[in-house]
Write a protein that holds these residues in place. Structure first.
Motif, PDB file in Angstrom:
ATOM      1  N   GLU A  20       0.826  -1.209   0.000  1.00 38.72           N
ATOM      2  CA  GLU A  20       0.000   0.000   0.000  1.00 38.72           C
ATOM      3  C   GLU A  20       0.861   1.261   0.000  1.00 38.72           C
ATOM      4  OE1 GLU A  20      -3.242   0.013  -0.643  1.00 38.72           O
ATOM      5  OE2 GLU A  20      -2.923  -2.146  -0.843  1.00 38.72           O
ATOM      6  N   GLY A  21       1.972   1.214   0.719  1.00 35.37           N
ATOM      7  CA  GLY A  21       2.826   2.391   0.844  1.00 35.37           C
ATOM      8  C   GLY A  21       3.471   2.832  -0.447  1.00 35.37           C
ATOM      9  N   ILE A  22       3.788   1.882  -1.337  1.00 36.40           N
ATOM     10  CA  ILE A  22       4.442   2.251  -2.597  1.00 36.40           C
ATOM     11  C   ILE A  22       3.500   3.073  -3.472  1.00 36.40           C
ATOM     12  CG2 ILE A  22       3.871   0.126  -3.887  1.00 36.40           C
ATOM     13  CD1 ILE A  22       7.229   2.002  -3.989  1.00 36.40           C
ATOM     14  N   LYS A  23       2.209   2.835  -3.339  1.00 36.84           N
ATOM     15  CA  LYS A  23       1.227   3.600  -4.117  1.00 36.84           C
ATOM     16  C   LYS A  23       1.228   5.058  -3.695  1.00 36.84           C
ATOM     17  CE  LYS A  23      -1.654  -0.518  -4.527  1.00 36.84           C
ATOM     18  NZ  LYS A  23      -2.931  -1.135  -4.116  1.00 36.84           N
ATOM     19  N   VAL A  24       1.390   5.287  -2.405  1.00 37.90           N
ATOM     20  CA  VAL A  24       1.468   6.651  -1.877  1.00 37.90           C
ATOM     21  C   VAL A  24       2.821   7.262  -2.224  1.00 37.90           C
ATOM     22  CG1 VAL A  24       1.477   8.026   0.249  1.00 37.90           C
ATOM     23  CG2 VAL A  24      -0.145   6.127  -0.011  1.00 37.90           C
ATOM     24  N   PHE A  25       3.880   6.479  -2.036  1.00 41.10           N
ATOM     25  CA  PHE A  25       5.246   6.955  -2.257  1.00 41.10           C
ATOM     26  C   PHE A  25       5.415   7.536  -3.657  1.00 41.10           C
ATOM     27  CE2 PHE A  25       9.667   6.309  -3.526  1.00 41.10           C
ATOM     28  CZ  PHE A  25      10.347   6.885  -2.469  1.00 41.10           C
ATOM     29  N   GLY A  26       4.962   6.787  -4.655  1.00 40.23           N
ATOM     30  CA  GLY A  26       5.137   7.223  -6.034  1.00 40.23           C
ATOM     31  C   GLY A  26       3.950   7.976  -6.603  1.00 40.23           C
ATOM     32  N   ASN A  27       2.904   8.129  -5.785  1.00 42.35           N
ATOM     33  CA  ASN A  27       1.661   8.728  -6.271  1.00 42.35           C
ATOM     34  C   ASN A  27       1.225   8.019  -7.553  1.00 42.35           C
ATOM     35  OD1 ASN A  27      -0.558  10.442  -6.152  1.00 42.35           O
ATOM     36  ND2 ASN A  27       0.461  12.038  -7.351  1.00 42.35           N
ATOM     37  N   TRP A  28       1.300   6.687  -7.502  1.00 40.98           N
ATOM     38  CA  TRP A  28       0.986   5.829  -8.651  1.00 40.98           C
ATOM     39  C   TRP A  28       0.106   4.701  -8.122  1.00 40.98           C
ATOM     40  CZ3 TRP A  28       2.415   6.942 -13.563  1.00 40.98           C
ATOM     41  CH2 TRP A  28       2.249   5.950 -14.540  1.00 40.98           C
ATOM     42  N   PRO A  29      -1.073   4.477  -8.700  1.00 36.93           N
ATOM     43  CA  PRO A  29      -2.041   3.573  -8.072  1.00 36.93           C
ATOM     44  C   PRO A  29      -1.828   2.080  -8.296  1.00 36.93           C
ATOM     45  CG  PRO A  29      -2.969   4.506 -10.064  1.00 36.93           C
ATOM     46  CD  PRO A  29      -1.619   5.155  -9.860  1.00 36.93           C
ATOM     47  N   THR A  30      -0.924   1.713  -9.191  1.00 38.38           N
ATOM     48  CA  THR A  30      -0.808   0.305  -9.555  1.00 38.38           C
ATOM     49  C   THR A  30       0.598  -0.235  -9.316  1.00 38.38           C
ATOM     50  OG1 THR A  30      -0.294   0.861 -11.857  1.00 38.38           O
ATOM     51  CG2 THR A  30      -2.615   0.485 -11.312  1.00 38.38           C
ATOM     52  N   ILE A  31       0.668  -1.549  -9.319  1.00 31.47           N
ATOM     53  CA  ILE A  31       1.924  -2.287  -9.195  1.00 31.47           C
ATOM     54  C   ILE A  31       1.986  -3.180 -10.421  1.00 31.47           C
ATOM     55  CG2 ILE A  31       3.110  -4.031  -7.801  1.00 31.47           C
ATOM     56  CD1 ILE A  31       1.524  -2.775  -5.385  1.00 31.47           C
ATOM     57  N   PRO A  32       3.117  -3.271 -11.077  1.00 30.45           N
ATOM     58  CA  PRO A  32       4.463  -2.925 -10.664  1.00 30.45           C
ATOM     59  C   PRO A  32       4.782  -1.434 -10.814  1.00 30.45           C
ATOM     60  CG  PRO A  32       4.518  -3.837 -12.866  1.00 30.45           C
ATOM     61  CD  PRO A  32       3.092  -3.934 -12.393  1.00 30.45           C
ATOM     62  N   GLN A  33       5.866  -1.048 -10.133  1.00 27.80           N
ATOM     63  CA  GLN A  33       6.430   0.291 -10.258  1.00 27.80           C
ATOM     64  C   GLN A  33       7.934   0.158 -10.404  1.00 27.80           C
ATOM     65  OE1 GLN A  33       5.301   3.152  -7.269  1.00 27.80           O
ATOM     66  NE2 GLN A  33       3.176   2.443  -7.238  1.00 27.80           N
ATOM     67  N   LEU A  34       8.469   0.844 -11.419  1.00 20.51           N
ATOM     68  CA  LEU A  34       9.903   0.806 -11.684  1.00 20.51           C
ATOM     69  C   LEU A  34      10.525   2.156 -11.336  1.00 20.51           C
ATOM     70  CD1 LEU A  34      12.420  -0.632 -12.894  1.00 20.51           C
ATOM     71  CD2 LEU A  34      11.766   0.380 -15.097  1.00 20.51           C
ATOM     72  N   TYR A  35      11.593   2.100 -10.530  1.00 26.34           N
ATOM     73  CA  TYR A  35      12.353   3.294 -10.172  1.00 26.34           C
ATOM     74  C   TYR A  35      13.764   3.161 -10.724  1.00 26.34           C
ATOM     75  CZ  TYR A  35       8.622   4.570  -6.991  1.00 26.34           C
ATOM     76  OH  TYR A  35       7.403   4.921  -6.476  1.00 26.34           O
TER      77      TYR A  35
END
Length: 107
Positions: A60-75
């Motif tokens: 849940e936190g990664i969605k807030v961190f990146g202001n992006w609602p879905t997973i996966p997320q690439l940094y």
């Protein structure tokens, strides 16, 4: 910043390329995560991965961190590049390699 946000920031800071995904690169647990992991594996650029299914607070936190609602997320280099559709678009346009190599120009 919450403890979870601090943990996520630490992971992003520790790895030049990190993928927050469901499962792991060798055993993805969602089709979108599988697509991005395979694109990254094919790129040959080393990357870290974090299985968000193993930690609900990060999921849940990664969605807030990146202001992006879905997973996966690439940094890459501390910046959110995007999710599956964005990564696939960059790959198909031939732009992903320069992003992964750190040669992309910021617009």
């Amino acid at each position: 910043m919450s403890d979870t946000q601090t943990r996520i920031q630490s992971m992003v800071d520790q790895h030049r390329v990190i993928l927050f995904m469901k499962g792991n690169p060798d055993a993805p647990k969602c089709g979108f995560s599988s697509i991005v992991a395979n694109i990254l594996k094919d790129s040959g650029v080393p990357f870290a991965a974090f299985d968000v299914l193993a930690d609900p607070s990060v999921r849940e936190g990664i969605k807030v961190f990146g202001n992006w609602p879905t997973i996966p997320q690439l940094y890459v280099d501390g910046e959110l590049i995007g999710g599956c559709d964005v990564i696939r678009d960059h790959f198909e346009r031939g732009e992903l390699e320069s992003i992964l190599q750190g040669q992309a120009t910021q617009g």
